[in-house]
Structures are given as structure tokens and as C-alpha cells.
Design a protein around this motif. Structure first.
Motif, PDB file in Angstrom:
ATOM      1  N   THR A 178       6.618  14.229 -12.092  1.00  0.00           N
ATOM      2  CA  THR A 178       5.509  13.794 -11.243  1.00  0.00           C
ATOM      3  C   THR A 178       4.870  12.541 -11.836  1.00  0.00           C
ATOM      4  O   THR A 178       4.640  12.467 -13.041  1.00  0.00           O
ATOM      5  N   TYR A 179       4.592  11.575 -10.974  1.00  0.00           N
ATOM      6  CA  TYR A 179       3.968  10.313 -11.380  1.00  0.00           C
ATOM      7  C   TYR A 179       2.639  10.133 -10.654  1.00  0.00           C
ATOM      8  O   TYR A 179       2.546  10.426  -9.455  1.00  0.00           O
ATOM      9  N   LEU A 180       1.645   9.627 -11.370  1.00  0.00           N
ATOM     10  CA  LEU A 180       0.430   9.158 -10.715  1.00  0.00           C
ATOM     11  C   LEU A 180       0.723   7.763 -10.179  1.00  0.00           C
ATOM     12  O   LEU A 180       1.006   6.843 -10.941  1.00  0.00           O
ATOM     13  N   VAL A 181       0.672   7.613  -8.857  1.00  0.00           N
ATOM     14  CA  VAL A 181       1.000   6.338  -8.214  1.00  0.00           C
ATOM     15  C   VAL A 181      -0.202   5.408  -8.208  1.00  0.00           C
ATOM     16  O   VAL A 181      -0.121   4.234  -8.561  1.00  0.00           O
ATOM     17  N   ASP A 196       6.346  -7.424  -4.632  1.00  0.00           N
ATOM     18  CA  ASP A 196       5.427  -6.971  -5.681  1.00  0.00           C
ATOM     19  C   ASP A 196       4.970  -5.544  -5.452  1.00  0.00           C
ATOM     20  O   ASP A 196       4.742  -4.795  -6.402  1.00  0.00           O
ATOM     21  N   SER A 197       4.843  -5.151  -4.165  1.00  0.00           N
ATOM     22  CA  SER A 197       4.361  -3.809  -3.859  1.00  0.00           C
ATOM     23  C   SER A 197       4.713  -3.446  -2.422  1.00  0.00           C
ATOM     24  O   SER A 197       5.026  -4.320  -1.601  1.00  0.00           O
ATOM     25  N   PHE A 198       4.661  -2.154  -2.137  1.00  0.00           N
ATOM     26  CA  PHE A 198       4.819  -1.624  -0.788  1.00  0.00           C
ATOM     27  C   PHE A 198       3.489  -1.018  -0.354  1.00  0.00           C
ATOM     28  O   PHE A 198       2.788  -0.400  -1.164  1.00  0.00           O
ATOM     29  N   ARG A 199       3.180  -1.177   0.920  1.00  0.00           N
ATOM     30  CA  ARG A 199       2.059  -0.445   1.503  1.00  0.00           C
ATOM     31  C   ARG A 199       2.658   0.789   2.151  1.00  0.00           C
ATOM     32  O   ARG A 199       3.462   0.687   3.087  1.00  0.00           O
ATOM     33  N   VAL A 200       2.306   1.969   1.659  1.00  0.00           N
ATOM     34  CA  VAL A 200       2.869   3.226   2.146  1.00  0.00           C
ATOM     35  C   VAL A 200       1.870   3.874   3.094  1.00  0.00           C
ATOM     36  O   VAL A 200       0.696   4.056   2.738  1.00  0.00           O
ATOM     37  N   LYS A 201       2.345   4.220   4.296  1.00  0.00           N
ATOM     38  CA  LYS A 201       1.478   4.830   5.298  1.00  0.00           C
ATOM     39  C   LYS A 201       2.158   6.081   5.837  1.00  0.00           C
ATOM     40  O   LYS A 201       3.371   6.087   6.070  1.00  0.00           O
ATOM     41  N   ILE A 202       1.371   7.125   6.069  1.00  0.00           N
ATOM     42  CA  ILE A 202       1.928   8.420   6.467  1.00  0.00           C
ATOM     43  C   ILE A 202       1.316   8.869   7.787  1.00  0.00           C
ATOM     44  O   ILE A 202       0.094   8.869   7.953  1.00  0.00           O
ATOM     45  N   ASN A 203       2.194   9.239   8.714  1.00  0.00           N
ATOM     46  CA  ASN A 203       1.791   9.823   9.991  1.00  0.00           C
ATOM     47  C   ASN A 203       2.184  11.293   9.956  1.00  0.00           C
ATOM     48  O   ASN A 203       3.381  11.620   9.988  1.00  0.00           O
ATOM     49  N   ASN A 204       1.197  12.185   9.871  1.00  0.00           N
ATOM     50  CA  ASN A 204       1.483  13.616   9.714  1.00  0.00           C
ATOM     51  C   ASN A 204       2.042  14.256  10.966  1.00  0.00           C
ATOM     52  O   ASN A 204       2.902  15.140  10.891  1.00  0.00           O
ATOM     53  N   SER A 205       1.571  13.841  12.140  1.00  0.00           N
ATOM     54  CA  SER A 205       2.023  14.471  13.375  1.00  0.00           C
ATOM     55  C   SER A 205       3.480  14.144  13.681  1.00  0.00           C
ATOM     56  O   SER A 205       4.249  15.009  14.114  1.00  0.00           O
ATOM     57  N   LEU A 206       3.883  12.898  13.437  1.00  0.00           N
ATOM     58  CA  LEU A 206       5.273  12.502  13.670  1.00  0.00           C
ATOM     59  C   LEU A 206       6.148  12.745  12.447  1.00  0.00           C
ATOM     60  O   LEU A 206       7.374  12.614  12.527  1.00  0.00           O
ATOM     61  N   LYS A 207       5.511  13.061  11.309  1.00  0.00           N
ATOM     62  CA  LYS A 207       6.219  13.323  10.051  1.00  0.00           C
ATOM     63  C   LYS A 207       7.093  12.129   9.643  1.00  0.00           C
ATOM     64  O   LYS A 207       8.274  12.268   9.341  1.00  0.00           O
ATOM     65  N   VAL A 208       6.473  10.955   9.645  1.00  0.00           N
ATOM     66  CA  VAL A 208       7.163   9.745   9.205  1.00  0.00           C
ATOM     67  C   VAL A 208       6.330   9.046   8.142  1.00  0.00           C
ATOM     68  O   VAL A 208       5.095   9.157   8.113  1.00  0.00           O
ATOM     69  N   THR A 209       7.022   8.333   7.263  1.00  0.00           N
ATOM     70  CA  THR A 209       6.380   7.553   6.217  1.00  0.00           C
ATOM     71  C   THR A 209       6.831   6.107   6.353  1.00  0.00           C
ATOM     72  O   THR A 209       8.035   5.828   6.442  1.00  0.00           O
ATOM     73  N   LEU A 210       5.887   5.200   6.379  1.00  0.00           N
ATOM     74  CA  LEU A 210       6.161   3.773   6.506  1.00  0.00           C
ATOM     75  C   LEU A 210       6.050   3.101   5.142  1.00  0.00           C
ATOM     76  O   LEU A 210       5.067   3.304   4.416  1.00  0.00           O
ATOM     77  N   PHE A 211       7.073   2.320   4.795  1.00  0.00           N
ATOM     78  CA  PHE A 211       7.032   1.458   3.620  1.00  0.00           C
ATOM     79  C   PHE A 211       7.022   0.026   4.136  1.00  0.00           C
ATOM     80  O   PHE A 211       8.001  -0.420   4.745  1.00  0.00           O
ATOM     81  N   SER A 221      -2.921   8.337   6.456  1.00  0.00           N
ATOM     82  CA  SER A 221      -3.197   8.022   5.052  1.00  0.00           C
ATOM     83  C   SER A 221      -2.381   6.803   4.652  1.00  0.00           C
ATOM     84  O   SER A 221      -1.274   6.593   5.162  1.00  0.00           O
ATOM     85  N   GLU A 222      -2.917   6.012   3.729  1.00  0.00           N
ATOM     86  CA  GLU A 222      -2.167   4.872   3.223  1.00  0.00           C
ATOM     87  C   GLU A 222      -2.615   4.503   1.822  1.00  0.00           C
ATOM     88  O   GLU A 222      -3.760   4.741   1.430  1.00  0.00           O
ATOM     89  N   PHE A 223      -1.667   3.932   1.078  1.00  0.00           N
ATOM     90  CA  PHE A 223      -1.938   3.530  -0.302  1.00  0.00           C
ATOM     91  C   PHE A 223      -0.916   2.474  -0.705  1.00  0.00           C
ATOM     92  O   PHE A 223       0.068   2.224   0.007  1.00  0.00           O
ATOM     93  N   THR A 224      -1.152   1.841  -1.850  1.00  0.00           N
ATOM     94  CA  THR A 224      -0.254   0.810  -2.364  1.00  0.00           C
ATOM     95  C   THR A 224       0.636   1.388  -3.460  1.00  0.00           C
ATOM     96  O   THR A 224       0.150   2.043  -4.390  1.00  0.00           O
ATOM     97  N   LEU A 225       1.921   1.144  -3.338  1.00  0.00           N
ATOM     98  CA  LEU A 225       2.903   1.538  -4.346  1.00  0.00           C
ATOM     99  C   LEU A 225       3.476   0.267  -4.965  1.00  0.00           C
ATOM    100  O   LEU A 225       4.175  -0.488  -4.294  1.00  0.00           O
ATOM    101  N   THR A 226       3.147  -0.005  -6.211  1.00  0.00           N
ATOM    102  CA  THR A 226       3.644  -1.216  -6.853  1.00  0.00           C
ATOM    103  C   THR A 226       5.150  -1.112  -7.088  1.00  0.00           C
ATOM    104  O   THR A 226       5.698  -0.006  -7.210  1.00  0.00           O
ATOM    105  N   ASN A 227       5.793  -2.261  -7.182  1.00  0.00           N
ATOM    106  CA  ASN A 227       7.231  -2.261  -7.407  1.00  0.00           C
ATOM    107  C   ASN A 227       7.568  -1.687  -8.783  1.00  0.00           C
ATOM    108  O   ASN A 227       8.593  -1.005  -8.941  1.00  0.00           O
ATOM    109  N   ASN A 228       6.705  -1.925  -9.775  1.00  0.00           N
ATOM    110  CA  ASN A 228       6.941  -1.354 -11.102  1.00  0.00           C
ATOM    111  C   ASN A 228       6.913   0.169 -11.064  1.00  0.00           C
ATOM    112  O   ASN A 228       7.756   0.838 -11.669  1.00  0.00           O
ATOM    113  N   LYS A 229       5.937   0.718 -10.341  1.00  0.00           N
ATOM    114  CA  LYS A 229       5.852   2.177 -10.233  1.00  0.00           C
ATOM    115  C   LYS A 229       7.030   2.727  -9.431  1.00  0.00           C
ATOM    116  O   LYS A 229       7.576   3.795  -9.751  1.00  0.00           O
ATOM    117  N   PHE A 230       7.420   2.003  -8.392  1.00  0.00           N
ATOM    118  CA  PHE A 230       8.583   2.419  -7.591  1.00  0.00           C
ATOM    119  C   PHE A 230       9.836   2.486  -8.468  1.00  0.00           C
ATOM    120  O   PHE A 230      10.619   3.441  -8.387  1.00  0.00           O
TER     121      PHE A 230
END
Length: 245
Positions: A180-183, A212-227, A130-139
Motif C-alpha cells: 500500500t502506498y500513500l499517493v 509529470d502527473s496524472f489527474r485521477v477521477k472516479i465515477n462510482n455509479s459507472l465504476k470507471v476511473t479516468l487518468f 472524487s479526484e486527486f493528483t497522481l505524480t509520475n514518480n509515485k505511479f
């Protein structure tokens, strides 16, 4: 024998060296043709960082540059007034000289550097569910909320009704303050059903980065999150392992 290296000061310092300095006291900058690469990890191994910088010159015949103190080198470069700077890479130091200012910054030999156990190629080969964009303002909103929801030291990302949410909470505890925040209402890949608990202290390392933003990606099997953040010349990846609970 010296080699000339041309650098954009803001890009080199703020986007490449500054993220590295948040995780490592010293680091090896590894030249690969026209790319400068840095890889390091936190002492407990819960965070791995890979940063790459595109160069004007080809440095394939140069040795790695072992910086003994990244923060001190950043402060030194901040003293340079020019935006586009040229340094000379010599056998054991980096030299900069203009009529207004000059310095010699000495490097460490390879034997004094602790090698990072992580292979950069393996980092780049990771795939994500899974992946999504997290803006710096929201962060920054989330970090501000962490000063209110002080009972929690964890951050969770999950999807619900086509939206990605960030929750400051601790699912292992009851009756604690939480926010809780809607990202974003847009994500790619699979829905995030099993939220991974991330240590807030690890997340705070991303604070202050000029992006300006981070691209957040999640690997469920390895249980890691990439920023990840990148532009034309720089790519920086923070890989953060989830807490056990």
C-alpha cells in the motif's frame, strides 16, 4: 488539393500519438477547426482513450486522417530531425519534404476503418465523484511494487484519514502479498469508500508516457476511473472500467 499542417514534433509524437499507439494499431485523426481528435477503445472495451491536440491551422474543411499503423507512423516521424515540422495533407497521403529527408505516408479510406463506438462528447460530459493528483514518480513506484506483489493483478484507490492510498492486492483472495502506498494527502470531492478494482495490465499502459502527473477521477455509479494529463496543447484521457470483482 493540399493543406499545410504545422506540428511541434515532440508534442505531436510523444504526448499525442504515443498514448494512442498503446491502445490502437490504427486510428482516425478527426479535425475539428483547430483541434485534432483521436478516440479509440481496447478490444474488450475496458479502456477508452480520447486525445485532443490544438493546432496552429484551421482544418475544418479537411477529411479525417486514417492512420493504418500508428506505431509505424511514430517511428517515421522520429526520423525527422526538425522540432517544428510542416506536412502537406493530400487526398490519400501525408507528405513531408525537406532537402535532407522526405516521405509519403498513405492513409486508409473511411470504409476500411472500424469506427470507435464511443462518442467523444459523452466522454467530455462525464462527471466524477472524487479526484486527486497522481505524480509520475509515485505511479512508477506503484509499478515497481507490482513486480514484488506478484500475487496481485489488481490496483485499488481509496481514501483514509484525508489521504489517498493505492493498494496492490486482491480483496477477493486471502493471505496474499500486498503493498500500500500513500499517493497524496489532498483530494477533491467525496471520500473514496468503495475501492474499485482496476486491472494492473490496463494501468501498465500508462507507463512510459512523458508526463509529470496524472489527474485521477472516479465515477462510482459507472465504476470507471479516468487518468488524465494535459498541457497547453494536448489533453489525453484514459477511461478505465473497473473489474467486476
Amino acid at each position: 488539393m493540399s493543406k499545410q499542417l504545422t506540428l511541434n514534433k515532440s508534442t505531436f509524437v510523444q504526448k499525442f500519438l504515443l498514448p494512442v499507439s498503446k491502445l490502437a494499431d490504427n486510428v482516425s485523426l478527426i479535425p475539428k477547426e483547430n483541434i485534432l481528435c483521436a478516440v479509440c477503445a481496447s478490444q474488450d472495451g475496458s479502456i477508452v482513450l480520447l486525445a485532443t491536440l490544438k493546432l496552429e491551422e484551421n482544418l475544418s474543411d479537411c477529411s479525417r486522417l486514417n492512420l493504418p499503423d500508428v506505431k509505424k507512423f511514430v517511428r517515421l516521424l522520429d526520423c525527422v530531425e526538425e522540432e517544428k515540422i510542416k506536412v502537406s495533407l493530400l487526398d490519400n497521403h501525408i507528405k513531408y519534404q525537406t532537402p535532407q529527408f522526405k516521405f509519403n505516408y498513405f492513409l486508409l479510406e473511411d470504409i476500411y476503418m472500424q469506427k470507435c463506438p464511443v462518442n467523444p462528447d459523452k466522454i467530455n460530459q462525464l462527471t466524477y465523484d472524487s479526484e486527486f493528483t497522481l505524480t509520475n514518480n509515485k505511479f512508477n513506484e506503484i509499478l515497481k511494487g507490482s513486480s514484488i506483489a506478484t500475487d496481485s493483478d489488481k490496483l485499488y484507490f481509496y481514501t483514509k484519514e484525508d489521504g489517498v492510498y493505492a493498494e496492490l492486492n486482491d480483496f477477493e483472495r486471502q493471505n496474499i502479498n500486498n503493498i500500500t502506498y500513500l499517493v497524496t494527502e489532498d483530494f477533491q470531492g467525496e471520500p473514496i469508500k468503495n475501492a474499485l478494482p482496476l486491472n494492473l495490465e490496463n494501468i501498465r499502459l500508462l507507463a512510459g508516457l512523458r508526463v509529470d502527473s496524472f489527474r485521477v477521477k472516479i465515477n462510482n455509479s459507472l465504476k470507471v476511473t479516468l487518468f488524465e494529463f494535459k498541457d497547453e496543447d494536448v489533453c489525453v484521457k484514459f477511461i478505465i472500467s473497473a473489474l467486476v470483482k
